[in-house]
Design an enzyme around this catalytic site. Structure first.
Site, PDB file in Angstrom:
ATOM      1  N   ASP A 143       0.833  -1.198   0.000  1.00  0.00           N
ATOM      2  CA  ASP A 143       0.000   0.000   0.000  1.00  0.00           C
ATOM      3  C   ASP A 143       0.870   1.252   0.000  1.00  0.00           C
ATOM      4  OD1 ASP A 143      -2.848   1.151   0.497  1.00  0.00           O
ATOM      5  OD2 ASP A 143      -1.561   2.189   1.937  1.00  0.00           O
ATOM      6  N   TYR A 183       2.809   9.867  -0.558  1.00  0.00           N
ATOM      7  CA  TYR A 183       3.909   9.278   0.218  1.00  0.00           C
ATOM      8  C   TYR A 183       5.259   9.534  -0.452  1.00  0.00           C
ATOM      9  CZ  TYR A 183       0.230   6.427   2.457  1.00  0.00           C
ATOM     10  OH  TYR A 183      -0.891   5.973   3.106  1.00  0.00           O
ATOM     11  N   HIS A 223      -7.701   9.203  -2.128  1.00  0.00           N
ATOM     12  CA  HIS A 223      -7.130   9.223  -0.787  1.00  0.00           C
ATOM     13  C   HIS A 223      -8.117   9.715   0.280  1.00  0.00           C
ATOM     14  CE1 HIS A 223      -2.862   9.353   1.123  1.00  0.00           C
ATOM     15  NE2 HIS A 223      -3.750   9.036   2.031  1.00  0.00           N
ATOM     16  N   LYS A 281      -2.808   5.883  -4.258  1.00  0.00           N
ATOM     17  CA  LYS A 281      -3.931   6.767  -3.959  1.00  0.00           C
ATOM     18  C   LYS A 281      -3.765   8.138  -4.615  1.00  0.00           C
ATOM     19  CE  LYS A 281      -3.986   4.732   0.665  1.00  0.00           C
ATOM     20  NZ  LYS A 281      -2.524   4.421   0.697  1.00  0.00           N
TER      21      LYS A 281
END
Length: 283
Positions: free
Chosen positions: A50, A55, A113, A80
């Site tokens: 994930d 990120y 997200h 996401k």
């Protein structure tokens, strides 16, 4: 319904695909060290990774996948779409960038997200995800941090139900109403921060008693609590020993009374305030 893949049960999605019952969180796993940890996780049996555009480690995840001995077709990469890119054209470009960042030809699961309700463009974003799926950029599509009213609007306006809703969930925030709504609509839930405020949760005497009874760690008991509810927890661990322990939750079972006792730990202040969505505790 569950089947077995690499000794990890899988959960069937409403689009005909499936996800492993436990995944691997990659938040803050960046660069060479991050790729090493992710490659180690794959070697230790994880098949669901994930990540997210926010990120800034989609490239790290892709590098780990390319380095791994695990065949690409056995690995599910999830990413996401950030809230700032919900406009249709921006969303499509961002999804393309996510795929390019991985260095692979597609992403297996792509989520919005969060709904970013003040902007109010999450339906546009969802239509972009549907288009990306039709183009083969992504295989399955879903959402993260969506409430029932957001989900219902997606369904009403597009006729497409998300396959996944990734939500904050842990024993102090068990999300009973959200999970019931999602289950009723055929949506599988994933749990971000499945250990909650770990420093507090992992000192809880009720969970400790249950862990002692099963000769398991508190972390394993909490992850098992997720799994028995059909929720996919996404723990993060950089150390190989912890990675293995976090997957070793399929050879014991909590009783209905133990499950109820853990769920009863839910409390009004259980939600993690001021934490970035999908920030995982490391255990």
């Amino acid at each position: 319904m569950t089947t077995e893949t690499t000794n990890i049960p899988t959960l069937s999605l409403n689009d005909g695909h499936a996800l492993p019952a436990v995944g691997f969180g990659t938040y803050k796993l960046n660069g060479v060290a991050g790729a090493d940890a992710i490659e180690s996780a794959l070697g230790n049996g994880y098949r669901l990774l994930d990540t997210a555009f926010n990120y800034e480690n989609e490239g790290t995840v892709g590098a780990a996948v390319r380095r791994s001995d695990v065949p690409r077709e056995q690995i599910i990469i999830s990413s996401k779409l950030p809230g700032r890119h919900h406009a249709y054209d921006e969303a499509l470009t961002t999804i393309e960038e996510s795929v390019y960042r991985t260095g692979l030809d597609h992403v297996d699961l792509y989520l919005i997200h969060w709904p970013n309700p003040k902007q109010g463009k999450y339906v546009e974003a969802w239509k972009a995800l549907i288009e990306a799926r039709e183009r083969g950029l992504v295989t399955s599509i879903g959402v993260s941090n969506f409430l029932p009213e957001h989900l219902q609007r997606l369904i009403d306006e597009t006729g497409v139900t998300p396959a996944v809703n990734q939500i904050e969930m842990h024993p102090y925030f068990p999300q009973a109403e959200q999970r019931a709504w999602d289950a009723a609509h055929g949506i599988i839930d994933e749990a971000w921060s499945p250990l909650g405020r770990a420093n507090s949760l992992l000192q809880d005497p009720a969970i400790q008693r249950i862990a002692d009874a099963h000769q398991r760690s508190l972390v394993q008991v909490v992850l098992r609590w997720h799994v028995q509810q059909g929720v996919i927890p996404l723990p993060k661990a950089t150390h190989a020993e912890r990675q293995v322990q976090n997957l070793s939750v399929f050879d014991f079972e909590l009783s209905s009374a133990e499950m109820a006792e853990i769920t009863a730990l839910g409390r009004p202040d259980g939600r993690i305030a001021n934490q970035d969505p999908n920030e995982y505790e490391e255990f």
